[in-house]
Design an enzyme around this catalytic site. Structure first.
Site, short mmCIF file in Angstrom:
data_model
loop_
_atom_site.label_atom_id
_atom_site.label_comp_id
_atom_site.label_asym_id
_atom_site.label_seq_id
_atom_site.Cartn_x
_atom_site.Cartn_y
_atom_site.Cartn_z
N GLY A 238 35.75 37.12 51.94
CA GLY A 238 36.52 36.05 51.30
C GLY A 238 37.69 35.69 52.20
O GLY A 238 38.81 35.45 51.75
N GLY A 239 37.41 35.66 53.50
CA GLY A 239 38.48 35.54 54.50
C GLY A 239 38.96 34.13 54.77
O GLY A 239 39.79 33.92 55.66
N ASP A 264 32.63 34.28 53.85
CA ASP A 264 33.16 33.42 52.78
C ASP A 264 31.99 32.54 52.34
O ASP A 264 30.84 32.74 52.78
CB ASP A 264 34.35 32.57 53.26
CG ASP A 264 35.31 32.21 52.10
OD1 ASP A 264 34.88 31.44 51.21
OD2 ASP A 264 36.44 32.70 52.07
N HIS A 304 43.36 38.93 43.39
CA HIS A 304 44.22 38.24 42.40
C HIS A 304 43.51 37.02 41.80
O HIS A 304 44.00 36.45 40.84
CB HIS A 304 45.59 37.89 43.01
CG HIS A 304 45.64 36.63 43.80
ND1 HIS A 304 46.77 35.86 43.93
CD2 HIS A 304 44.69 36.00 44.54
CE1 HIS A 304 46.52 34.82 44.69
NE2 HIS A 304 45.27 34.88 45.08
C1 LIG Z 1 42.77 32.88 47.69
S1 LIG Z 1 41.58 32.58 48.90
C2 LIG Z 1 42.05 33.72 50.17
C3 LIG Z 1 41.49 33.37 51.52
C4 LIG Z 1 41.96 34.28 52.66
N1 LIG Z 1 41.55 35.64 52.46
C5 LIG Z 1 43.45 34.17 52.84
O1 LIG Z 1 44.17 35.11 52.50
O2 LIG Z 1 43.92 33.12 53.32
C6 LIG Z 1 40.12 33.32 48.22
C7 LIG Z 1 38.88 33.13 49.06
O3 LIG Z 1 37.76 33.68 48.36
C8 LIG Z 1 36.64 32.85 48.61
N2 LIG Z 1 35.61 33.08 47.56
C9 LIG Z 1 35.67 32.71 46.27
N3 LIG Z 1 34.55 33.10 45.63
C10 LIG Z 1 33.78 33.74 46.56
C11 LIG Z 1 32.52 34.39 46.51
N4 LIG Z 1 31.83 34.50 45.35
N5 LIG Z 1 32.05 34.96 47.63
C12 LIG Z 1 32.76 34.87 48.80
N6 LIG Z 1 33.97 34.27 48.91
C13 LIG Z 1 34.47 33.71 47.80
C14 LIG Z 1 37.23 31.46 48.57
O4 LIG Z 1 36.38 30.51 49.18
C15 LIG Z 1 38.54 31.66 49.30
O5 LIG Z 1 38.41 31.43 50.68
#
Ligand SMILES: C[S@@+](CC[C@H](N)C(=O)[O-])C[C@H]1O[C@@H](n2cnc3c(N)ncnc32)[C@H](O)[C@@H]1O
Length: 396
Positions: A238-239, A264, A304
């Site tokens: 989820g980067g 992601d 979160h």
């Molecule tokens: C709050 S953002 C944080 C992104 C990054 N880690 C940062 O700190 O800038 C949460 C991330 O989780 C990803 N995400 C949400 N649901 C997901 C899933 N089911 N599988 C993989 N990634 C997911 C979103 O696309 C988003 O990029």
């Protein structure tokens, strides 16, 4: 020490922001003191009036002036003082000059513009940033209008309707209830590139506010004893756009190609422009982790976004991929203090409940979550800005 009201006002007005501009701790402490001052100085009616009448008008005005392209035109002209007529020229559509006059006057009174004389303004750092998409400030404004404000306004009705139960299902919260698509947060971002791009930009702007994890976590410890012949060093799950891996690579440029993996959703990975050493891998973290036995699984601002039951699902899947005695779990999050949480932290927590049925956690709550899913906390590494913590954990 100021003795008269006039002296006190003069002392406050004379405060030189430049003297602590580079020291974010000092600057934030002064800001918090100014907030406390306002809370004491305003009477109850004034306080509610400012929150509920003035602030909404300021956000609506800001969005209108942004939509009209005035900030952008002014930024492209490199700022400088402008008359109402000159600013009117920047409008990307027809707008009555008296409407613009009233909107700009409001922005002047909120110190978003500096009023020089009648109908003449100077820009401020904020108005210049609003004219620059690269600053991420316009996206923060748009996302507030598109998502946050309607969801926050709907919160009382939503919670009343659901018997004031804590939302834990990502498919049911104030956001899903009120927005026209009735979709969960991430589904809406995936189905509308405008909102998707806005969110990635917002995350980038937000990340600039925070300390870089490589500055307060000993990243060299991940390399010690790492066997990079069989599995990657660091998988950022989820980067997002890969900022954290980029920071790691800058600190350790000699790491082998493909030892850093960014996971992601496909729509988000499409926007990532990264060093070729970083491997992109679409992955849904509610499905089994395809990389087995990596040295490190890293999550930043991911937990979160999810309630405890959903977070436990993600942790259980990552646990199955981890190699006992070797793999590390690193979770970077804003951790709430048990008391004295700031308005920034508490607003983020209720924001998470409102749009994602999720929450911010204290160290105690994080420890319970990790222990209940088969992990052991090794250490909480706090950043130097007092915003985020890296939770280092391993299999119990
Ligand atoms: C709050 S953002 C944080 C992104 C990054 N880690 C940062 O700190 O800038 C949460 C991330 O989780 C990803 N995400 C949400 N649901 C997901 C899933 N089911 N599988 C993989 N990634 C997911 C979103 O696309 C988003 O990029």
């Amino acid at each position: 020490m100021a003795t008269t009201t006039e002296e006190l006002i003069a002392a406050l007005d004379a405060l030189d922001v430049a003297s602590f501009a580079d020291d974010s701790f000092k600057r934030k402490s002064v800001r918090a003191a100014a907030d406390r001052l306002l809370a004491r100085v305003e009477n109850p009616f004034e306080r509610i009036w400012r929150l509920m009448w003035q602030f909404p008008m300021a956000t609506g005005t800001l969005q209108t002036v942004l939509n009209l392209g005035i900030f952008e035109g002014w930024n492209q002209a490199r700022g400088g003082p402008k008359t109402l007529e000159e600013l009117h020229e920047y409008a990307n559509t027809s707008v009555e000059i008296d409407v613009l006059r009233r909107l700009l006057r409001l922005l002047g009174s909120f110190h978003i513009l500096e009023e020089v004389t009648e109908d003449t303004y100077k820009p401020t750092p904020l108005s210049m940033a609003l004219g620059d998409r690269g600053s991420h400030v316009p996206d923060a404004l748009d996302a507030g209008t598109n998502s946050l404000i309607p969801s926050a306004t709907n919160l009382p009705a939503y919670l009343a309707k659901t018997g004031y139960r804590e939302p834990i299902d990502p498919n049911s919260n104030s956001y899903v209830d009120v927005l026209p698509e009735h979709q969960p947060f991430f589904t809406r971002l995936q189905s509308n590139p405008v909102f998707g791009n806005q969110f990635v930009s917002l995350m980038t702007g937000w990340s600039d506010l925070k300390a870089s994890w490589v500055d307060y976590f000993p990243t060299g410890s991940l390399l010690e004893g790492a066997d990079l012949t069989s599995a990657p060093l660091l998988v950022d799950v989820g980067g997002g756009s890969g900022l954290d891996l980029t920071r790691f690579l800058k600190a350790h440029p000699a790491v082998p190609t493909e030892s850093l993996v960014l996971q992601d959703t496909p729509d988000v990975l499409e926007l990532a422009k990264l060093d070729s050493k970083i491997k992109l891998m679409p992955h849904n973290f509610f499905e089994p982790q395809p990389i087995i036995g990596a040295r490190t699984y890293f999550f930043h601002a991911v937990f979160h976004d999810w309630s405890d039951p959903e977070a436990a699902k993600i942790l259980t899947l990552i646990k199955e991929a981890m190699k006992p005695g070797y793999s590390k779990l690193l979770i970077t999050e804003m951790i709430l203090p048990p008391t004295g949480a700031s308005d920034y932290q508490t607003a983020m927590d209720v924001f998470m409940m409102t749009i994602l049925s999720a929450k911010e956690r204290t160290e105690k709550v994080f420890t319970q979550l990790l222990e209940s899913t088969g992990f052991r906390v090794v250490k909480f590494w706090k950043d130097l800005k007092g915003i985020e913590t890296v939770v280092e954990a391993e299999l119990a």
